[in-house]
Design a protein around this motif. Structure first.
Motif, short mmCIF file in Angstrom:
data_model
loop_
_atom_site.label_atom_id
_atom_site.label_comp_id
_atom_site.label_asym_id
_atom_site.label_seq_id
_atom_site.Cartn_x
_atom_site.Cartn_y
_atom_site.Cartn_z
N GLY A 178 29.31 -51.30 15.49
CA GLY A 178 28.37 -50.22 15.27
C GLY A 178 27.05 -50.63 14.66
N ARG A 179 26.76 -51.93 14.64
CA ARG A 179 25.51 -52.42 14.03
C ARG A 179 24.44 -52.62 15.09
N LEU A 180 23.22 -52.21 14.77
CA LEU A 180 22.08 -52.49 15.64
C LEU A 180 21.76 -53.98 15.52
N VAL A 181 21.90 -54.71 16.62
CA VAL A 181 21.72 -56.16 16.57
C VAL A 181 20.53 -56.66 17.37
N GLU A 182 20.00 -55.83 18.26
CA GLU A 182 18.88 -56.30 19.09
C GLU A 182 18.13 -55.09 19.64
N ILE A 183 16.80 -55.27 19.78
CA ILE A 183 15.97 -54.26 20.44
C ILE A 183 15.30 -54.93 21.63
N LEU A 184 15.66 -54.49 22.82
CA LEU A 184 15.09 -55.06 24.04
C LEU A 184 13.88 -54.24 24.45
N PRO A 185 12.73 -54.87 24.67
CA PRO A 185 11.52 -54.12 25.03
C PRO A 185 11.59 -53.63 26.47
N HIS A 186 10.76 -52.64 26.76
CA HIS A 186 10.65 -52.19 28.15
C HIS A 186 10.24 -53.37 29.02
N GLY A 187 10.90 -53.51 30.14
CA GLY A 187 10.62 -54.62 31.04
C GLY A 187 11.65 -55.72 30.95
N ALA A 188 12.56 -55.63 29.97
CA ALA A 188 13.62 -56.64 29.88
C ALA A 188 14.47 -56.57 31.16
N ASP A 189 14.67 -57.71 31.80
CA ASP A 189 15.41 -57.71 33.06
C ASP A 189 16.90 -57.89 32.83
N ALA A 190 17.66 -57.92 33.93
CA ALA A 190 19.11 -58.01 33.84
C ALA A 190 19.55 -59.30 33.15
N ASP A 191 18.84 -60.39 33.39
CA ASP A 191 19.19 -61.66 32.75
C ASP A 191 19.07 -61.55 31.23
N GLN A 192 18.01 -60.91 30.75
CA GLN A 192 17.82 -60.75 29.31
C GLN A 192 18.88 -59.85 28.70
N ILE A 193 19.22 -58.79 29.43
CA ILE A 193 20.24 -57.86 28.94
C ILE A 193 21.59 -58.57 28.84
N LEU A 194 21.94 -59.30 29.88
CA LEU A 194 23.22 -60.01 29.88
C LEU A 194 23.27 -61.09 28.80
N ALA A 195 22.18 -61.80 28.64
CA ALA A 195 22.14 -62.85 27.62
C ALA A 195 22.32 -62.28 26.22
N THR A 196 21.95 -61.02 26.04
CA THR A 196 22.08 -60.38 24.74
C THR A 196 23.49 -59.83 24.50
N ILE A 197 24.08 -59.20 25.51
CA ILE A 197 25.34 -58.51 25.28
C ILE A 197 26.59 -59.35 25.53
N LEU A 198 26.54 -60.33 26.42
CA LEU A 198 27.75 -61.09 26.72
C LEU A 198 28.33 -61.80 25.49
N PRO A 199 27.49 -62.41 24.62
CA PRO A 199 28.05 -63.05 23.43
C PRO A 199 28.72 -62.08 22.45
N LEU A 200 28.46 -60.78 22.63
CA LEU A 200 29.03 -59.79 21.73
C LEU A 200 30.40 -59.29 22.17
N LEU A 201 30.81 -59.68 23.37
CA LEU A 201 32.08 -59.20 23.92
C LEU A 201 33.23 -60.08 23.48
N THR A 202 34.43 -59.48 23.48
CA THR A 202 35.63 -60.27 23.19
C THR A 202 36.05 -61.04 24.42
N GLU A 203 36.75 -62.12 24.22
CA GLU A 203 37.27 -62.92 25.32
C GLU A 203 38.79 -62.84 25.32
N ASP A 204 39.35 -62.73 26.54
CA ASP A 204 40.81 -62.68 26.64
C ASP A 204 41.41 -64.05 26.41
#
Length: 204
Positions: A178-204
């Motif tokens: 529930g913590r705000l960890v990043e603010i992506l500016p308008h224009g951030a593409d899919a690569d930037q979004i993925l690079a930000t969120i993938l490290p935050l996910l759990t791994e099986d």
């Protein structure tokens, strides 16, 4: 890489064309003269808030365990919101099913007068099933906006809709705690979004 980039651009344009065909009201122009994205209203601190979804309560705190992509906008937005949600869609479409289950997109409408629950849900799901549309009273929206520094203001126009809503256009990334960890500016593409969120996910 160049060819892939061109395909992404073509896909984004096609989505925008379809959005205009289905969601832009009759008589409304493709862009509002003078429409502009506002800067942040305050230093974002993040935090939980409550709004409503399809007439029921929406509580951000209940999404612990998921990474949330939070965006403030409105369904009649001619360009800023669709382009941001298209990039969110591209990022979600490139995720594995187990990764996708850990991510939730939340589109907060700051135009509750026009964005009724049915329209809001249809609009959000048009971009991706993992994106939900929520809104609330003006007091509730202002409280949520203050937490994330989001700003918006109504601007009268000569269009058929009567007014536009200028708004800040960042995507707020909230981690599984529930913590705000990043603010992506308008224009951030899919690569930037993925690079930000993938490290935050759990791994099986």
């Amino acid at each position: 890489m160049l060819e892939r980039g061109l395909w992404i651009l073509v896909a984004a344009l096609l989505v925008a064309v379809v959005w205009v065909a289905f969601f832009l009201p009759e008589g409304e122009e493709a862009a509002h003269p003078g429409h502009r994205a506002l800067p942040l209203a305050a230093e974002p601190v993040g935090g939980d808030f409550r709004l409503s979804r399809e007439g029921e309560s929406f509580d951000l705190a209940k999404h612990r365990g998921k990474v949330v992509l939070l965006y403030f906008g409105y369904t009649h937005c001619p360009d800023v919101c669709p382009s941001s949600l298209v990039m969110m869609r591209h990022a979600l479409e490139r995720m594995e099913p187990d990764q996708l289950e850990q991510v939730r997109g939340v589109f907060v409408s700051v135009d509750p007068e026009r964005d009724d629950p049915a329209r809001l849900q249809e609009y959000a799901r048009f971009f991706h099933p993992r994106i939900m549309g929520v809104s609330g009273t003006h007091d509730q929206l202002e409280q949520a906006g203050r937490l994330y520094g989001s700003a918006w203001q109504r601007t009268e126009t000569d269009s058929a809709m009567g007014y536009a809503v200028d708004h800040s256009s960042n995507t707020y990334v909230i981690d599984r705690d529930g913590r705000l960890v990043e603010i992506l500016p308008h224009g951030a593409d899919a690569d930037q979004i993925l690079a930000t969120i993938l490290p935050l996910l759990t791994e099986d």
